[in-house]
Design an enzyme around this catalytic site. Structure first.
Site, PDB file in Angstrom:
ATOM      1  N   ARG A  16     -27.004  18.846  -3.465  1.00  0.00           N
ATOM      2  CA  ARG A  16     -25.584  18.545  -3.709  1.00  0.00           C
ATOM      3  C   ARG A  16     -25.418  17.149  -4.323  1.00  0.00           C
ATOM      4  NH1 ARG A  16     -21.934  14.681  -2.910  1.00  0.00           N
ATOM      5  NH2 ARG A  16     -22.830  14.281  -0.865  1.00  0.00           N
ATOM      6  N   HIS A 212     -25.947   7.066   5.202  1.00  0.00           N
ATOM      7  CA  HIS A 212     -26.025   7.717   3.877  1.00  0.00           C
ATOM      8  C   HIS A 212     -26.084   6.595   2.843  1.00  0.00           C
ATOM      9  CE1 HIS A 212     -24.461  10.979   0.982  1.00  0.00           C
ATOM     10  NE2 HIS A 212     -24.370   9.861   0.267  1.00  0.00           N
ATOM     11  N   HIS A 214     -27.177   4.963  -0.719  1.00  0.00           N
ATOM     12  CA  HIS A 214     -27.657   5.039  -2.106  1.00  0.00           C
ATOM     13  C   HIS A 214     -28.505   3.792  -2.354  1.00  0.00           C
ATOM     14  CE1 HIS A 214     -25.454   8.604  -3.704  1.00  0.00           C
ATOM     15  NE2 HIS A 214     -24.805   8.426  -2.571  1.00  0.00           N
ATOM     16  N   CYS A 245     -22.914   9.583  -7.797  1.00  0.00           N
ATOM     17  CA  CYS A 245     -21.581  10.194  -7.698  1.00  0.00           C
ATOM     18  C   CYS A 245     -20.904  10.070  -9.061  1.00  0.00           C
ATOM     19  CB  CYS A 245     -20.754   9.485  -6.631  1.00  0.00           C
ATOM     20  SG  CYS A 245     -19.054  10.080  -6.551  1.00  0.00           S
TER      21      CYS A 245
HETATM   22  P1  HMG Z   1      -6.511  17.895  -8.018  1.00  0.00           P
HETATM   23  O1  HMG Z   1      -6.558  18.039  -9.512  1.00  0.00           O
HETATM   24  O2  HMG Z   1      -5.639  16.845  -7.439  1.00  0.00           O
HETATM   25  O3  HMG Z   1      -6.241  19.288  -7.274  1.00  0.00           O
HETATM   26  O4  HMG Z   1      -8.000  17.645  -7.543  1.00  0.00           O
HETATM   27  P2  HMG Z   1      -5.106  20.325  -7.352  1.00  0.00           P
HETATM   28  O5  HMG Z   1      -4.943  20.881  -5.992  1.00  0.00           O
HETATM   29  O6  HMG Z   1      -3.893  19.754  -8.068  1.00  0.00           O
HETATM   30  O7  HMG Z   1      -5.726  21.481  -8.283  1.00  0.00           O
HETATM   31  C1  HMG Z   1      -6.010  21.284  -9.667  1.00  0.00           C
HETATM   32  C2  HMG Z   1      -6.882  22.434 -10.147  1.00  0.00           C
HETATM   33  O8  HMG Z   1      -8.125  22.454  -9.457  1.00  0.00           O
HETATM   34  C3  HMG Z   1      -6.255  23.810  -9.898  1.00  0.00           C
HETATM   35  O9  HMG Z   1      -6.731  24.659 -10.914  1.00  0.00           O
HETATM   36  C4  HMG Z   1      -6.880  24.221  -8.580  1.00  0.00           C
HETATM   37  O10 HMG Z   1      -6.891  25.601  -8.427  1.00  0.00           O
HETATM   38  C5  HMG Z   1      -8.279  23.679  -8.748  1.00  0.00           C
HETATM   39  P3  HMG Z   1      -5.810  25.027 -12.198  1.00  0.00           P
HETATM   40  O11 HMG Z   1      -4.558  25.591 -11.606  1.00  0.00           O
HETATM   41  O12 HMG Z   1      -5.590  23.714 -12.918  1.00  0.00           O
HETATM   42  O13 HMG Z   1      -6.670  25.992 -12.953  1.00  0.00           O
HETATM   43  N1  HMG Z   1      -8.914  23.404  -7.438  1.00  0.00           N
HETATM   44  C6  HMG Z   1     -10.089  23.885  -7.063  1.00  0.00           C
HETATM   45  N2  HMG Z   1     -10.979  24.699  -7.659  1.00  0.00           N
HETATM   46  C7  HMG Z   1     -12.089  25.004  -6.959  1.00  0.00           C
HETATM   47  N3  HMG Z   1     -12.373  24.537  -5.719  1.00  0.00           N
HETATM   48  C8  HMG Z   1     -11.519  23.712  -5.103  1.00  0.00           C
HETATM   49  C9  HMG Z   1     -10.318  23.360  -5.777  1.00  0.00           C
HETATM   50  N4  HMG Z   1      -9.278  22.578  -5.439  1.00  0.00           N
HETATM   51  C10 HMG Z   1      -8.425  22.609  -6.461  1.00  0.00           C
HETATM   52  N5  HMG Z   1     -11.801  23.258  -3.883  1.00  0.00           N
HETATM   53  C11 HMG Z   1      -9.763  17.871  -5.916  1.00  0.00           C
HETATM   54  C12 HMG Z   1      -8.306  17.464  -6.164  1.00  0.00           C
HETATM   55  C13 HMG Z   1     -10.124  17.367  -4.543  1.00  0.00           C
HETATM   56  C14 HMG Z   1      -9.876  19.365  -6.012  1.00  0.00           C
HETATM   57  C15 HMG Z   1     -10.624  17.210  -7.012  1.00  0.00           C
HETATM   58  O14 HMG Z   1     -10.332  15.852  -7.057  1.00  0.00           O
HETATM   59  C16 HMG Z   1     -12.086  17.396  -6.772  1.00  0.00           C
HETATM   60  O15 HMG Z   1     -12.617  18.493  -6.849  1.00  0.00           O
HETATM   61  N6  HMG Z   1     -12.802  16.286  -6.478  1.00  0.00           N
HETATM   62  C17 HMG Z   1     -14.207  16.358  -6.112  1.00  0.00           C
HETATM   63  C18 HMG Z   1     -14.923  15.152  -6.567  1.00  0.00           C
HETATM   64  C19 HMG Z   1     -16.352  15.241  -6.115  1.00  0.00           C
HETATM   65  O16 HMG Z   1     -16.890  16.298  -5.878  1.00  0.00           O
HETATM   66  N7  HMG Z   1     -16.999  14.054  -5.999  1.00  0.00           N
HETATM   67  C20 HMG Z   1     -18.341  13.983  -5.579  1.00  0.00           C
HETATM   68  C21 HMG Z   1     -18.551  14.316  -4.118  1.00  0.00           C
HETATM   69  S1  HMG Z   1     -18.160  12.976  -3.033  1.00  0.00           S
HETATM   70  C22 HMG Z   1     -19.587  12.008  -3.029  1.00  0.00           C
HETATM   71  O17 HMG Z   1     -20.481  12.235  -3.791  1.00  0.00           O
HETATM   72  C23 HMG Z   1     -19.693  10.921  -1.999  1.00  0.00           C
HETATM   73  C24 HMG Z   1     -20.639  11.276  -0.840  1.00  0.00           C
HETATM   74  O18 HMG Z   1     -21.932  11.557  -1.310  1.00  0.00           O
HETATM   75  C25 HMG Z   1     -20.707  10.096   0.125  1.00  0.00           C
HETATM   76  C26 HMG Z   1     -20.990   8.780  -0.618  1.00  0.00           C
HETATM   77  O19 HMG Z   1     -22.076   8.589  -1.148  1.00  0.00           O
HETATM   78  O20 HMG Z   1     -20.033   8.018  -0.653  1.00  0.00           O
HETATM   79  C27 HMG Z   1     -20.113  12.474  -0.055  1.00  0.00           C
HETATM   80 MG    MG Z   2     -23.455  10.081  -1.787  1.00  0.00          MG
END
Ligand code: HMG
Ligand code: MG
Length: 307
Positions: A16, A212, A214, A245
């Site tokens: 992931r 966690h 990096h 990320c």
């Molecule tokens: P948004 O644009 O505010 O969401 O994004 P929304 O609710 O307005 O929806 C917009 C569109 O996204 C819609 O589709 C929804 O259906 C779709 P449209 O109508 O435009 O076709 N949608 C989804 N589709 C699939 N699965 C879903 C989903 N939710 C909405 N779950 C949202 C908000 C949270 C969805 C967006 O910002 C997002 O996906 N962000 C993820 C970012 C990410 O994955 N970052 C990396 C992971 S975190 C990380 O790496 C840190 C960590 O490792 C710890 C560390 O190191 O700090 C964990």
């Molecule tokens: Mg991370």
């Protein structure tokens, strides 16, 4: 001398966190094979994918294919990221045997990072997570909370421990069972990481806290040792040091699992992981990506193997 735990649980987040930032599409079959190799190497917890918007993170668009493609090994816990109800529903759209064992909601100690990563404020994120946590727990699924930017943020700079304590309290308040203290951009050093963990301890016991880290600035192993000295025994790392990320520009991967296992073995701390098999898993994914593993231990042992 600090006293250290006698065993450590490693959560490999390579499939992931490690792959989410890859520009080249990585076939689902390769991700599934990576999970198989990690579990064969003895990893008992694997973060396999994330149910996030494919517009935000295209590499994770094959989340269902990966989750359902895994040949489950008894005793292994499979987790996935779910930022909202849509993500949770997608993760559970399968027979129960193929559900994740644990879901992860992910928030940030920094307002700016919260906005960039999940498009909402910290307070809004907690409102969004609350029904996700409740629904998952009602189904008997474990819930972890990832806390990003607990020492530094790419947009706000240094983060005060009070902000970490505040987020940990909010996570606890909605029923999150355990939390990750994440150094998202790898800027932390031991004392800063210890302060972030200490702030988290106001709300979670040490058994519920994972590190966690990096490795952008090469401090992740030192930070691991500092956390171990506080009694932390859950750590996340990424095979071959994969990752980064997409919303933390310039940040590199997690500390390499190979390096963490070597450190722990040298301290007589049990992990259940077979280092040789892990190195081979790291080689498998690195070859698929066309690069060398980011693990000093992997490199050193392969040089030794070659004689
Ligand atoms: P948004 O644009 O505010 O969401 O994004 P929304 O609710 O307005 O929806 C917009 C569109 O996204 C819609 O589709 C929804 O259906 C779709 P449209 O109508 O435009 O076709 N949608 C989804 N589709 C699939 N699965 C879903 C989903 N939710 C909405 N779950 C949202 C908000 C949270 C969805 C967006 O910002 C997002 O996906 N962000 C993820 C970012 C990410 O994955 N970052 C990396 C992971 S975190 C990380 O790496 C840190 C960590 O490792 C710890 C560390 O190191 O700090 C964990
Ligand atoms: Mg991370």
């Amino acid at each position: 001398m600090a006293s250290y735990p006698s065993r450590v649980k490693i959560i490999d987040v390579g499939p992931r966190d490690g792959l989410q930032n890859e520009k080249q599409p990585v076939p689902a079959a390769v991700k599934v094979e990576l999970v198989h190799r990690l579990q064969a190497a003895g990893l008992q917890e694997i973060e396999v994918t994330s149910f996030v918007s494919p517009k935000w993170v295209p590499q994770m668009a094959d989340n269902a294919e990966v989750l359902h493609g895994i040949r489950r090994q008894p005793g292994v816990r499979y987790s996935v990221l779910t930022p909202n109800m849509k993500g949770l529903e997608a993760a559970l759209a399968a027979p129960r045997a193929e559900w994740p064992d644990e879901i992860v909601v992910f928030g940030a100690a920094s307002e700016a990072f919260s906005q960039k990563n999940i498009n909402c404020s910290i307070a809004e994120s907690i409102e969004r997570f609350a029904p996700v946590v409740e629904a998952a727990r009602a189904q008997g699924i474990a819930v972890r909370g990832a806390m990003s930017c607990t020492v530094g943020c790419p947009y706000e700079g240094e983060i005060a421990p009070e902000k970490v304590g505040y987020l940990a309290g909010l996570m606890k308040g909605i029923g999150v069972e355990r939390v990750d203290v994440a150094d998202t951009i790898g800027v932390g050093t031991p004392i800063k990481v210890q302060r972030a963990i200490e702030a988290t301890q106001a709300h979670f016991g040490i058994d519920q806290i994972s590190g966690h880290f990096h490795d952008t600035y090469g401090q992740a192993l030192s930070n691991t040792l500092a956390a171990l000295g506080m009694g932390v025994w859950n750590f996340q790392s990424s095979v071959a040091g994969l990752g980064g990320c997409p919303y933390a520009k310039g940040a590199t991967g997690n500390v390499a699992t190979e390096d963490v296992v070597y450190l722990l073995q040298g301290m007589g701390i049990a992990t259940g992981v077979d280092l040789d098999a892990l190195i081979d898993a790291g080689m498998y994914i690195s070859e698929a990506l066309g690069r060398e593993p980011h693990s000093r231990v992997s490199k050193a042992i392969r040089v030794k193997r070659a004689g």
